[in-house]
Design a protein around this motif. Structure first.
Motif, PDB file in Angstrom:
ATOM      1  N   GLY A  71       0.835  -1.182   0.000  1.00 28.33           N
ATOM      2  CA  GLY A  71       0.000   0.000   0.000  1.00 28.33           C
ATOM      3  C   GLY A  71       0.876   1.241   0.000  1.00 28.33           C
ATOM      4  O   GLY A  71       1.947   1.252   0.607  1.00 28.33           O
ATOM      5  N   ILE A  72       0.445   2.278  -0.706  1.00 25.16           N
ATOM      6  CA  ILE A  72       1.169   3.551  -0.731  1.00 25.16           C
ATOM      7  C   ILE A  72       0.350   4.577   0.044  1.00 25.16           C
ATOM      8  O   ILE A  72      -0.822   4.810  -0.261  1.00 25.16           O
ATOM      9  N   VAL A  73       0.975   5.180   1.042  1.00 24.29           N
ATOM     10  CA  VAL A  73       0.313   6.195   1.853  1.00 24.29           C
ATOM     11  C   VAL A  73       0.289   7.509   1.077  1.00 24.29           C
ATOM     12  O   VAL A  73       1.328   7.974   0.589  1.00 24.29           O
ATOM     13  N   CYS A  74      -0.872   8.111   0.955  1.00 26.65           N
ATOM     14  CA  CYS A  74      -0.995   9.384   0.247  1.00 26.65           C
ATOM     15  C   CYS A  74      -0.793  10.538   1.226  1.00 26.65           C
ATOM     16  O   CYS A  74      -0.774  10.354   2.438  1.00 26.65           O
ATOM     17  N   GLY A  75      -0.640  11.743   0.694  1.00 24.60           N
ATOM     18  CA  GLY A  75      -0.551  12.913   1.548  1.00 24.60           C
ATOM     19  C   GLY A  75       0.856  13.470   1.699  1.00 24.60           C
ATOM     20  O   GLY A  75       1.763  13.185   0.911  1.00 24.60           O
ATOM     21  N   SER A 146     -10.983  11.290  -4.703  1.00 25.75           N
ATOM     22  CA  SER A 146      -9.553  11.504  -4.485  1.00 25.75           C
ATOM     23  C   SER A 146      -9.083  10.707  -3.283  1.00 25.75           C
ATOM     24  O   SER A 146      -9.851  10.391  -2.373  1.00 25.75           O
ATOM     25  N   ARG A 147      -7.796  10.392  -3.306  1.00 19.69           N
ATOM     26  CA  ARG A 147      -7.109   9.833  -2.153  1.00 19.69           C
ATOM     27  C   ARG A 147      -5.969  10.791  -1.833  1.00 19.69           C
ATOM     28  O   ARG A 147      -5.038  10.948  -2.625  1.00 19.69           O
ATOM     29  N   GLY A 148      -6.064  11.438  -0.662  1.00 17.01           N
ATOM     30  CA  GLY A 148      -5.047  12.395  -0.250  1.00 17.01           C
ATOM     31  C   GLY A 148      -4.636  12.142   1.179  1.00 17.01           C
ATOM     32  O   GLY A 148      -4.445  10.989   1.583  1.00 17.01           O
ATOM     33  N   GLU A 149      -4.516  13.195   1.966  1.00 19.22           N
ATOM     34  CA  GLU A 149      -4.139  13.051   3.368  1.00 19.22           C
ATOM     35  C   GLU A 149      -5.159  12.178   4.097  1.00 19.22           C
ATOM     36  O   GLU A 149      -6.361  12.449   4.059  1.00 19.22           O
ATOM     37  N   GLY A 150      -4.665  11.110   4.729  1.00 14.54           N
ATOM     38  CA  GLY A 150      -5.564  10.185   5.409  1.00 14.54           C
ATOM     39  C   GLY A 150      -6.012   9.023   4.544  1.00 14.54           C
ATOM     40  O   GLY A 150      -6.850   8.230   4.959  1.00 14.54           O
ATOM     41  N   GLY A 151      -5.434   8.901   3.362  1.00 11.16           N
ATOM     42  CA  GLY A 151      -5.812   7.799   2.471  1.00 11.16           C
ATOM     43  C   GLY A 151      -4.601   7.008   2.005  1.00 11.16           C
ATOM     44  O   GLY A 151      -3.448   7.422   2.184  1.00 11.16           O
TER      45      GLY A 151
END
Length: 329
Positions: A71-75, A146-151
């Motif tokens: 998994g890649i952490v976004c943000g 969207s997938r950003g901070e917290g996704g």
């Protein structure tokens, strides 16, 4: 969509290990986490820690010593990574979205085909948000989010079994991952505006205002002495657009001819209280928007463009014959 050759190596015998792939993403400035291989896409660790720090090599070796997806952490932790996720009706929605984006911009962005046959578009920007549903169907399905901070997202070349379909996440186009380009806030705005243009939800307040203004409009001193003024005040968008091949479900969001789904234009209320059509599509025939912007049409102007080749004189005679304008009463 004209897909470029996949960058994914399909032969499992020569595919890099999940550990080495995770190390490549980490070297690319992305925080990674292990995912379960039970089809749930869920993390195998308490992953919020990795929104503030990168995993150590010991952690990576421990995680990927047994089957696990990446998994890649976004943000912010991943350098301002944000991802647009195309889900329902993905092929149609993604293709329509690409039509609205400058070629030189879309060609730079990594695009990944997901296990659910959707699309992920990755970029970095100094402006990022959280996880946002940008465009939805009228029934509540998610078209673009969207997938950003917290996704987080599933990485391309992740372990089999992360997605319930058993399919891989495969990069199709753009610069090769783990490189993710940085775009400007203005470019990000273009991406989001194009996605939002496909939203099919009806804004309850906007619909209420539209109905109230429609009810009150006959009392206003608008110029209905001319056929075109009366047509702007009283005509129905359905009578203008549907004969030209446009379709709608509720009369607010419209889809241009030649498309089955997606929002090509929306009915809005102008400052003078009249209804106008805001067209977002650059392939909407006579009503098409220019470039990546939008174009606004009044009812009579749209009628003239669609049914009389833009000849306002011929259109005026036609609407006069239909009973518009005080002179005809």
């Amino acid at each position: 969509m004209n897909e470029r050759p996949s960058l994914h190596v399909g032969d499992s015998a020569i595919r890099p290990t999940q550990y080495s792939t995770a190390c490549e993403y980490l070297a690319g400035g992305m925080s990674v986490i292990p995912l379960r291989c039970d089809g749930s896409k869920s993390p195998r660790v308490a992953w919020n820690d990795y929104r503030q720090r990168f995993p150590s090599d010991d952690e990576l070796q421990s995680w990927f010593s047994r089957p696990a997806g990446i998994g890649i952490v976004c943000g912010i932790q991943s350098g301002g990574l944000e991802v647009l996720d195309f889900d329902e009706r993905a092929d149609i929605t993604f293709s329509s979205w690409c039509e609205r984006i400058p070629t030189e911009l879309i060609d730079r962005l990594p695009v990944v085909r997901t296990g659910g046959l959707g699309y992920h578009v990755l970029y970095r920007c100094s402006v990022i948000g959280g996880n946002t549903k940008i465009a939805m169907t009228a029934e509540g399905g998610v078209l673009v989010e969207s997938r950003g901070e917290g996704g987080y997202i599933v990485a391309a070349q992740s372990q089999d079994g992360v997605h319930s379909s058993g399919r891989h996440y495969v990069q199709l186009r753009g610069v090769a991952l783990p490189l993710v380009p940085i775009i400007t806030p203005e470019e990000r705005k273009l991406l989001w505006r194009a996605a939002a243009a496909m939203d099919e939800r009806v804004d309850p307040m906007a619909e209420y205002v539209r109905q109230r203004r429609s009810q009150l409009r006959p009392k206003a001193e608008s110029d209905t002495t001319t056929p075109w003024g009366d047509f702007d005040a009283r005509a129905d968008w359905s009578d203008i657009l549907e004969p030209a091949g446009w379709t709608t479900s509720r009369g607010i969001a419209w889809t241009r001819p030649g498309k089955q789904f997606g929002t090509s234009a929306k009915v809005a209320i102008a400052s003078d209280g009249t209804e106008v059509l805001v067209v977002y599509s650059s392939t909407a025939g006579p009503l098409a928007a220019e470039g990546t912007g939008h174009r606004t049409w009044g009812k009579f102007a749209a009628y003239a463009a669609l049914h009389h080749g833009g000849d306002r004189s011929a259109a005026a005679k036609a609407v006069l014959a239909l009973g518009y304008g005080r002179a005809s009463r």
